[in-house]
Design an enzyme around this catalytic site. Sequence first.
Site, mmCIF file in Angstrom:
data_model
loop_
_atom_site.group_PDB
_atom_site.id
_atom_site.type_symbol
_atom_site.label_atom_id
_atom_site.label_comp_id
_atom_site.label_asym_id
_atom_site.label_seq_id
_atom_site.Cartn_x
_atom_site.Cartn_y
_atom_site.Cartn_z
ATOM 1 N N SER A 1 0.873 -1.168 0.000
ATOM 2 C CA SER A 1 0.000 0.000 0.000
ATOM 3 C C SER A 1 0.906 1.212 0.000
ATOM 4 C CB SER A 1 -0.871 0.023 1.259
ATOM 5 O OG SER A 1 -1.617 -1.172 1.345
ATOM 6 N N GLU A 2 0.707 2.147 -0.932
ATOM 7 C CA GLU A 2 1.672 3.235 -1.062
ATOM 8 C C GLU A 2 1.676 4.150 0.151
ATOM 9 O OE1 GLU A 2 -0.847 2.838 -3.259
ATOM 10 O OE2 GLU A 2 -1.615 4.781 -3.992
ATOM 11 N N ASN A 3 0.642 4.058 0.986
ATOM 12 C CA ASN A 3 0.661 4.817 2.237
ATOM 13 C C ASN A 3 1.517 4.136 3.305
ATOM 14 O OD1 ASN A 3 -1.500 2.931 2.048
ATOM 15 N ND2 ASN A 3 -2.395 3.743 3.916
ATOM 16 N N GLY A 4 2.312 3.143 2.921
ATOM 17 C CA GLY A 4 3.346 2.689 3.827
ATOM 18 C C GLY A 4 3.177 1.346 4.485
ATOM 19 N N SER B 1 8.280 4.078 0.564
ATOM 20 C CA SER B 1 7.230 3.436 -0.223
ATOM 21 C C SER B 1 7.468 3.644 -1.718
ATOM 22 C CB SER B 1 5.871 4.015 0.181
ATOM 23 O OG SER B 1 4.845 3.375 -0.515
#
Lengths: 223, 223, 252, 252
Positions: free
Chosen positions: A50-53, A93
């Site tokens: 998930s690009e939010n980490g 990320s």
Amino acid sequence: MVDKYRMDEQTMALRVAREFQDGMVVNLGVGIGTQCMNYVPEGREVVFQSENGALGLGPIVSSPDEADINLLNAGGQPASPMKGMCFFSHDESFVMIRGRHIDMVVLGGMEVSEKGDLANWALPGRGLGNIGGSMDLALGAKSVVVVMTHTTKSGKPKILKKCSLPLTAPECVDIIVTDIAFIRITDKGLVLEEIVPGWTVEEVQAVTEPRLIVSPDLKEVTL
Amino acid sequence: MVDKYRMDEQTMALRVAREFQDGMVVNLGVGIGTQCMNYVPEGREVVFQSENGALGLGPIVSSPDEADINLLNAGGQPASPMKGMCFFSHDESFVMIRGRHIDMVVLGGMEVSEKGDLANWALPGRGLGNIGGSMDLALGAKSVVVVMTHTTKSGKPKILKKCSLPLTAPECVDIIVTDIAFIRITDKGLVLEEIVPGWTVEEVQAVTEPRLIVSPDLKEVTL
Amino acid sequence: MAINKIVDSFEEAIADIRDGATIMIGYFGHAGDAPCWLIRALAEKGTKNLTIISNMPGWGRTLIPAFREMVKGLIRNPSWWDDAGLLVENGQVRKAVVSWASGMSPAHVNDFEKRYQAGEVELEMVPQGTLAERIRAGKAGIPAFYVPTGAGTVVEEGKEVRVFNGRRHILEHALTADFALIHAHKADRWGNLVYQGTSRTFNATMAGAAKVTIAEVDEIVELGELDPEAVVTPNIYVDRVVARPLEELRKW
Amino acid sequence: MAINKIVDSFEEAIADIRDGATIMIGYFGHAGDAPCWLIRALAEKGTKNLTIISNMPGWGRTLIPAFREMVKGLIRNPSWWDDAGLLVENGQVRKAVVSWASGMSPAHVNDFEKRYQAGEVELEMVPQGTLAERIRAGKAGIPAFYVPTGAGTVVEEGKEVRVFNGRRHILEHALTADFALIHAHKADRWGNLVYQGTSRTFNATMAGAAKVTIAEVDEIVELGELDPEAVVTPNIYVDRVVARPLEELRKW
């Protein structure tokens, strides 16, 4: 044509998820993408980025009682904790994303060209929009799957010879899953590999601007 | 001149450590630098950054029984664990250094020019040497202290009009602490601020190539 | 069926390293952070013409005993300590990209320096921070970046210079490799890694910067045993995990 | 005598933010990661002509209720959720540097978009990964770097283009700011920070990228209580720490 079956979002997500191979790291774009989290084929282990980490989040929870505001996927949906998951900052990320460490990304699309150009971020006529992580994901992932309705609400093709909207990235799309077809983008052009029951090749071609190459193995979409 | 007092390494380290202000983050270069770890002035809290990936290491341990091979300063000496310490990778360590987050660095020197150019890494005549972290530290720290003997073993000045050895970084040095003097590098030139007991200004000037400006507040080195 | 990056032996872990490969070797320069067993396995395999990217070409067996002796009043270094110097001494290294080329003092001459003076090995000297950043850039899909480090020195030679904010900067390029050999403390079968204290160094930086990253660890634990908030190297950067022999670690 | 970065109130923490300042605000876009109290303190102070650098100019109070409603079957969002949208709605923002300018869907129009259409605010759109990397570069002393992201798109306009490895790249520049407002879970008096789950986002990236970094945390603990192996933001990047009111966190 109005009466013909078209896959709904959930069904498209299910079809896309069949592309997830055992051991892949997959990023799911906001929208239909994140729904794929719940449809990993039986017996395969897939790590979601998930690009939010986060790496390794589990399926979306089924009730607010299980939700944790610090365990969200990129679409803001609460995910289940999983063994093996880990967390990181935004710069890290995108080291993963830009650095080609992600095996597959599933993105939404407004338009895709026959060369695989993708347009999915600008708000037409409004002069702004949401680039978000789409540009990095479109060119950073090893394989790009676009999932979208085959046509606009007014019935116009979204698979075009040339995109009319601002691009997300040129020549980046590998697979298009629409509500009526599964199309692979190859050096030779767009190959129609699967079609939704009830549709003919001619009918799919009629709502697709570039010429489709019909795969010798053309079959009905199976889920 | 042979009989005159010169500070030994430990004494120089003690003098350098007096420059550490409360709350500073200080990096100690390999050599005399790391000895400063044990001489933080009473009542001041200083955070040491070790480029091998630690912030907040404590004094060097006094016996191998207390040593931990995973708690080393940049010089490879075992340090004591301290409350508040943390660890990081090499790239992050140099984000701190290159990004000007370090308040002060203490480096060894082979030559320093009157403009503050530093040469401290090349092995003369051997065509190679050890750059290590010196170039990043010399230009990344907010304040650079060089600690070295005032002259070479053969008695030649190491503070020169122009460095003869390959540079570490141009115009980077703020303070030179030698075994006989404390010199601040200013826009006007080299200011002699402190002198070791038993030495005259003329004697220090005699072993220093560029002209020294004598501080109106010139005093003896106090520890 | 399930992701399993665990490999049973060091030989197997490095079996596909071929002559001419470029290899990152993670450590700063001490016993705590080097992938000693992977290095020995590669020495045994005898792979030739290697380009190594590392903080240093290593003390090697030429200097480790001297180092051990120098610091013995302060610290006991483990018997199993080896570094890339072993590969240099074995004649397996063609080129080294390092920040620290020589011994720990001018008086200590390592085998790399002898071979360099004899014209047998190539050297690319890189300031340590630039070395770390070039490796991270390789991992991050950033082909090149500007740094102030080295401007106005020999490091600048042959490089593009550009002024930003009134200050000279030089263009530096990403480094990648075929393999990265690193050491961590614990791993799980997905390849998540944690380290101990000051042993992250170039290990954590190199993880993911090569086509194949191989982690030598003190211990392999069950999936879920590592605290997800404390994982330092996310599993995505690690391809193979191999455990050190417990009996040798215990012996030390 | 002792390092103490703890500040007693949010007002005090932001007291020196002046009109015209550039401010990084750390979050991805959800309630878990935003420095809500610092944002409200800045809204109350009324500082004008701000340039904000953030993943988005924020849903604001225009859209947070709609967002809350949209996801209520899945998650309950806390009553104290606010984001930079509050500053936009207050007329305090002159320019936004963001990756996501509009609402969560074409149908959801945020106050920033209304002001943008009215010509009241400036917008610099940056792809999210480039935004994160530009901020890290600001922290790292790297003035500029090349990325493939945005090549062949509108993002390329006005930028230097260069081919590396046969692929188009564009030159992107570092971002820095006067202040960074971030949220973390716990801090100690030195400013070491840990986070929870997916709340690191731009918070951990921005820590240290501004002249002054102010961390709003759920809890301040004694020095030594944070696991040194699990500290995410090293203390060197943090200038001030301020704790959220426990009673409000408990209430929720």
